[in-house]
Design an enzyme around this catalytic site. Structure first.
Site, short mmCIF file in Angstrom:
data_model
loop_
_atom_site.label_atom_id
_atom_site.label_comp_id
_atom_site.label_asym_id
_atom_site.label_seq_id
_atom_site.Cartn_x
_atom_site.Cartn_y
_atom_site.Cartn_z
N THR A 174 0.88 -0.86 0.27
CA THR A 174 0.27 -0.04 0.03
C THR A 174 1.01 1.28 0.34
O THR A 174 1.54 1.58 0.84
CB THR A 174 -0.95 -0.33 0.86
N ARG A 202 -14.25 -6.94 0.76
CA ARG A 202 -13.47 -6.82 1.41
C ARG A 202 -12.88 -5.35 1.48
O ARG A 202 -11.74 -4.95 0.51
CB ARG A 202 -12.00 -8.07 2.03
N VAL A 203 -13.25 -4.37 2.36
CA VAL A 203 -12.52 -3.00 2.57
C VAL A 203 -11.45 -2.97 4.13
O VAL A 203 -11.86 -3.34 4.89
CB VAL A 203 -13.21 -1.92 2.77
N THR A 225 -0.46 1.83 7.34
CA THR A 225 -0.32 0.70 6.33
C THR A 225 -0.25 -0.40 7.12
O THR A 225 0.91 -0.68 8.05
CB THR A 225 0.31 1.08 5.33
N GLY A 226 -0.85 -1.67 6.49
CA GLY A 226 -0.65 -2.95 7.54
C GLY A 226 -1.73 -3.63 7.75
O GLY A 226 -2.77 -3.90 6.01
N GLY A 228 -4.97 -4.65 7.31
CA GLY A 228 -6.11 -3.26 7.85
C GLY A 228 -7.13 -4.01 8.95
O GLY A 228 -7.16 -2.82 9.99
N1 ASP Z 1 -3.57 -1.68 5.22
C1 ASP Z 1 -3.84 -2.22 3.82
C2 ASP Z 1 -5.21 -3.29 3.79
O1 ASP Z 1 -5.70 -3.85 5.24
C3 ASP Z 1 -2.95 -2.76 3.45
C4 ASP Z 1 -2.02 -2.34 3.66
O2 ASP Z 1 -1.45 -1.59 4.53
O3 ASP Z 1 -0.91 -2.89 2.90
O4 ASP Z 1 -5.97 -3.05 3.08
#
Ligand code: ASP
Length: 305
Positions: A174, A202-203, A225-226, A228
């Site tokens: 992301t 999915r969101v 980020t990570g 979610g």
């Molecule tokens: N946070 C994003 C999600 O879960 C994924 C990411 O940050 O890599 O959709």
């Protein structure tokens, strides 16, 4: 007012052989945004342009090159928040938009705040954004990962600090950006394809205000980020802002927010970047790596993972 900008290219176990491309992508995005800020352009413009560049860079999990859903399709989310007006624009579940950040910007300027799926794509057409085919967003690397996953040759690893480069299906790059312009406005932006092999529909945290991002020009802006689902549960971006409000230094606020994520959600995992109203940065992550680049006026460009 001094200008400043920070971008990230995802928090996860970025494999060694992808580190250079992640750093180069972050550096290029920062350069594009910096040029705009330096010429007196707005933080909104700088963030949109930086994120757009990263959406077009296939190394990142955003726009072209995004990870695939369990059905082998791409579904994109993005958001943009203006710290002065507190207006935001967000999109989720897009299948036919090459640059979700541009649509998020158009939504920020319009009557809605969050548009999803078909409705968002119809709005895109109304505001003159050309739709693309979903296949055009899929790159060979991701198709191969999806095929391996479908065939049971790999398992998607959860977002945790123990991820190793040997689990490529855990990839999730992301992207995000925060800019402070000469007018003193702070803007936050992000864009993602979400998590690998996610359920269709999915969101994650990315387009959720207060979770994936928040900007308040009086205080600070943060982008996360990570994993979610864990980030959303603790409204991580808003937490970072609250820590700054309580007097934490930027780096301490970022670290404290990630500690909260880990403490409150089993397996909670990710990273955050932040920029304060007076141009100080902070960042922290509990994944193996997070790609980033930043610059504060008068200083050099810093790039790392
Ligand atoms: N946070 C994003 C999600 O879960 C994924 C990411 O940050 O890599 O959709």
């Amino acid at each position: 007012m001094p200008i400043a900008m920070i971008v990230h290219g995802g928090a996860w176990a970025i494999p060694d052989d992808q580190v250079d491309l992640h750093q180069a992508g972050c550096r290029a995005a920062l350069a594009v945004g910096w040029e705009i800020l330096n010429a007196g352009g707005s933080a909104l413009e700088a963030c949109e342009s930086a994120v757009l560049l990263m959406e077009d860079d296939p190394i990142f999990d955003a726009g072209t090159g995004a990870v695939l859903t369990s059905e082998g399709t791409v579904e994109l989310d993005a958001a943009l928040m203006d710290g002065r007006s507190l207006r935001y624009g967000a999109v989720a579940g897009l299948r036919r938009i090459r640059n979700p950040i541009t649509l998020a910007r158009r939504i920020l300027e319009g009557p809605a705040t969050l548009l999803v799926g078909d409705g968002a794509e119809r709005y895109a057409e109304q505001v003159g954004i050309t739709l693309c085919a979903n296949e055009e967003l899929i790159v060979e690397r991701e198709r191969k990962l999806w095929e391996d996953w479908r065939a049971g040759r790999t398992t998607p690893a959860p977002f945790d600090a123990s991820e190793t480069p040997s689990t490529p299906s855990a990839g999730h790059d992301t992207v995000g950006a925060i800019a402070l312009d000469r007018e003193g406005n702070l803007v936050a932006a992000n864009s993602t394809g979400g998590t690998p092999f996610k359920l269709p529909g999915r969101v994650g945290d990315t387009p959720l205000i207060g979770c994936g991002l928040y900007a308040d020009a009086q205080i600070a802006a943060a982008v996360c980020t990570g994993w979610g689902e864990s980030i959303a549960r603790v409204a991580l971006a808003r937490r970072v802002i609250e820590l700054i409000e309580r007097g934490f230094a930027p780096q301490s606020a970022a670290e404290a927010a990630i500690r909260t994520l880990v403490r409150q959600v089993p397996g909670g995992s990710g990273g955050c970047i932040l920029l304060t109203h007076d141009g100080r940065v902070g960042m922290a992550w509990n994944t193996r790596r997070m790609a980033y680049a930043y610059r504060i006026e008068g200083g050099e460009v810093a790039v790392g993972v």
